[in-house]
Every structure is written in C-alpha cells, then in structure tokens.
Design an enzyme around this catalytic site. Structure first.
Site, PDB file in Angstrom:
ATOM      1  N   GLY A  13      22.509  38.326  19.065  1.00  0.00           N
ATOM      2  CA  GLY A  13      22.371  37.126  19.372  1.00  0.00           C
ATOM      3  C   GLY A  13      23.223  36.532  20.591  1.00  0.00           C
ATOM      4  N   ARG A  16      22.605  32.380  23.214  1.00  0.00           N
ATOM      5  CA  ARG A  16      23.663  30.983  22.474  1.00  0.00           C
ATOM      6  C   ARG A  16      24.807  31.379  22.759  1.00  0.00           C
ATOM      7  NH1 ARG A  16      22.244  27.467  19.034  1.00  0.00           N
ATOM      8  NH2 ARG A  16      21.100  29.024  17.457  1.00  0.00           N
ATOM      9  N   TYR A 156      30.000  31.922   4.263  1.00  0.00           N
ATOM     10  CA  TYR A 156      30.520  31.839   5.852  1.00  0.00           C
ATOM     11  C   TYR A 156      31.568  32.747   5.474  1.00  0.00           C
ATOM     12  CZ  TYR A 156      31.018  31.235  10.934  1.00  0.00           C
ATOM     13  OH  TYR A 156      31.189  31.825  12.439  1.00  0.00           O
ATOM     14  N   LYS A 160      32.922  36.751   7.069  1.00  0.00           N
ATOM     15  CA  LYS A 160      33.166  37.289   8.133  1.00  0.00           C
ATOM     16  C   LYS A 160      34.561  38.224   7.093  1.00  0.00           C
ATOM     17  CE  LYS A 160      30.730  35.132  11.149  1.00  0.00           C
ATOM     18  NZ  LYS A 160      30.063  35.658  12.457  1.00  0.00           N
TER      19      LYS A 160
END
Ligand code: NAP
Length: 249
Positions: A13, A16, A156, A160
C-alpha cells in the site's frame, strides 16, 4: 553514508497516504524500494520515477496484499530483481466502518483480508530471504484503535489488535534469527482514510482529545518507520510504538 544505504525494502500500500510517505522516506534514507498498490497504474509509475530521483532502485507492483498468491509472486520477483529483502513494511489497510448491527459478513471479511491476512501473507514470504541473510526488520501498521477499540470500527479494531498479537509472536519466533518485528500504532494522521474526520464539529471534538492539538502527518509516521527499519533500533523487537500525539494517555 545514509542510514539505510543498499538495504532492500518492501512496502505494501505504498501508492498513497502513509505508505507513500514511508516509500519516499526509505528512498531518501538510501534504501531500494518495491511497493504495492491496487488501483492507479499511472500514480504508481509516477511514484516509481520519484523514488528513483533519490538514486535508488524502485519497482511498483499491482498486487493485492490480501491475496496469498499475489504476495508470494511479488516477493519472489523482488528477490529475483533486488537479490534480498531487508525491510518489510506491512502498511496496506482499509476501513469499512459500520455499527455491528449493520455490518455485513462481506465487509468484515474484506477488512480482515486486507488488514490482517495481508500481514501473514507478506511476513511468511519475506522471512525466507531474511533468514538466509540472517537479518531483517518487519514493521506492521496497527492503530491506536487496535488498543482502545472504537464504536463503529469493530472490524478495523479487531484487525489492528490482531496485528499486535501477530507482531509479538513473530518477534518471539524469529528474534534468535536476528529478525525484528515491531508495530506502529498511529493516531489520527492526515490521509484519504481520515479525510472525513476533518470536517465540521467532529474535527474539533477529535482535536480536543489530542494533547499535541493536531492530526499527525505521514512524514511523522515515516520517521518512526525509518527508525524501526534501521540499526538505530537494533535492540527493539516485539514493541508497539504509539505515534498519536499523546491521544492514548
Ligand atoms: P490510505 O490513504 O487510504 O491509503 C491506503 C493504501 O493502501 C493505498 O496505497 C492503497 O492502494 C493501499 N491498499 C488498499 N488496499 C490494498 C490491498 N488490498 N493491497 C495492497 N494495497 C492496498 O490509508 P492511510 O491512511 O495511508 O493508511 C495506511 C495504513 O495506516 C493502514 O493500514 C491504516 O489502517 C493505518 N492507519 C492509518 C491511520 C490514519 O489516521 N490515516 C491511523 C492508524 C492507522 P491504492 O492507492 O492502489 O488504492
């Protein structure tokens, strides 16, 4: 002599946001950089050219971090082209926020694949060249949400938190091979992912909770990444470095 001269780094990733900041800071510090992306070929090519202006090698890979076969093929190619892997930054991540009542199994699976399975996929591949060269630094992008939880972010936060357990386990498994594994837990960093938080009343309520009184920048996360990638952190493994302006206190 630069901090990461002739090291080979992979960043997932990297096209950006935080990933792009990391890619550029690694290159500025002397590392050759391979990075992955999933959407814009044009943007990836232009970043590849920008990385090369630092006098290092660069290669962009359209490769989905959540798909095991993609990661296997990508790392095999990096080893062929760059000879080894010294640094792996597992940064790719998405959020599909929703209250649990409304969250679909598909949303849950997509977040888990991109954020957590990706870390397994990549780490499993990069430890082979790292074990061969008897050194390596793996850096996983967690989040303060993985430690505190957050309403509307259960998938999420779970992904994490999972990264933290994985990081500590890999640090324990591979410490004797001189492979370190750490996580970074950013707070609110200014990127596309947090764009919506900067508008209206919500922005003020977020800022009020941050002792440093501002969102963080991608460069501030990139600086911590370079530290963890380099020998400056040679006695640090299995740690989670909160980089959140004091938000976790
Ligand atoms: P972002 O601006 O949305 O960028 C996400 C990056 O991940 C892009 O480069 C995107 O590639 C890539 N990506 C998405 N899905 C992918 C996949 N399946 N395979 C490979 N690459 C993929 O996000 P960000 O804010 O920079 O976040 C980066 C990481 O930091 C994430 O893990 C995020 O959870 C974590 N984080 C961010 C914050 C924050 O405040 N921003 C806070 C804590 C943690 P394309 O450009 O091709 O779409």
């Amino acid at each position: 002599m630069k901090l990461l001269d002739n090291k080979v780094a992979i960043v997932t990733g990297g096209s950006r946001g935080i990933g792009e900041g990391i890619v550029l800071k690694l290159a500025e510090s002397g590392a050759h950089v391979a990075f992955t992306y999933v959407s814009s070929d044009e943007k990836a090519r232009s970043l590849e050219d920008k990385i090369k202006t630092f006098g290092v090698n660069a290669k962009a890979y359209k490769s989905n971090a959540g798909i095991y076969a993609d990661c296997e093929a990508m790392v095999n190619d990096v080893v062929k082209e760059f000879e080894t892997v010294d640094i792996c930054v597992n940064n790719a991540g998405i959020s599909k926020d929703n209250l649990l009542l409304r969250m679909t199994p598909e949303q849950w699976d997509e977040v888990m694949a991109t954020n957590l399975k990706s870390v397994f996929n990549m780490t499993k591949q990069v430890i082979r060249p790292m074990m061969k060269s008897k050194k390596g630094s793996i850096i996983n992008m967690s989040s303060i949400v993985g430690m505190r939880g957050n309403a509307g972010q259960s998938s999420y936060a779970a992904s994490k938190a999972g990264i933290i357990g994985f990081t500590k386990s890999i640090a324990a498994e591979l410490g004797s091979r001189n492979i370190r594994c750490n996580a970074i837990a950013p707070g609110f960093i200014e990127t596309d992912m947090t764009h919506y938080l900067k508008e209206g009343e919500a922005a003020k309520s977020f800022l009020d909770k941050i002792p440093l009184g501002r969102f963080g920048s991608v460069e501030e996360i990139a600086n911590v990444t370079v530290f963890l990638a380099s020998d400056m952190s040679s006695y640090i493994t299995g740690q989670v470095i909160s980089t959140c302006g004091g938000l976790n206190m």
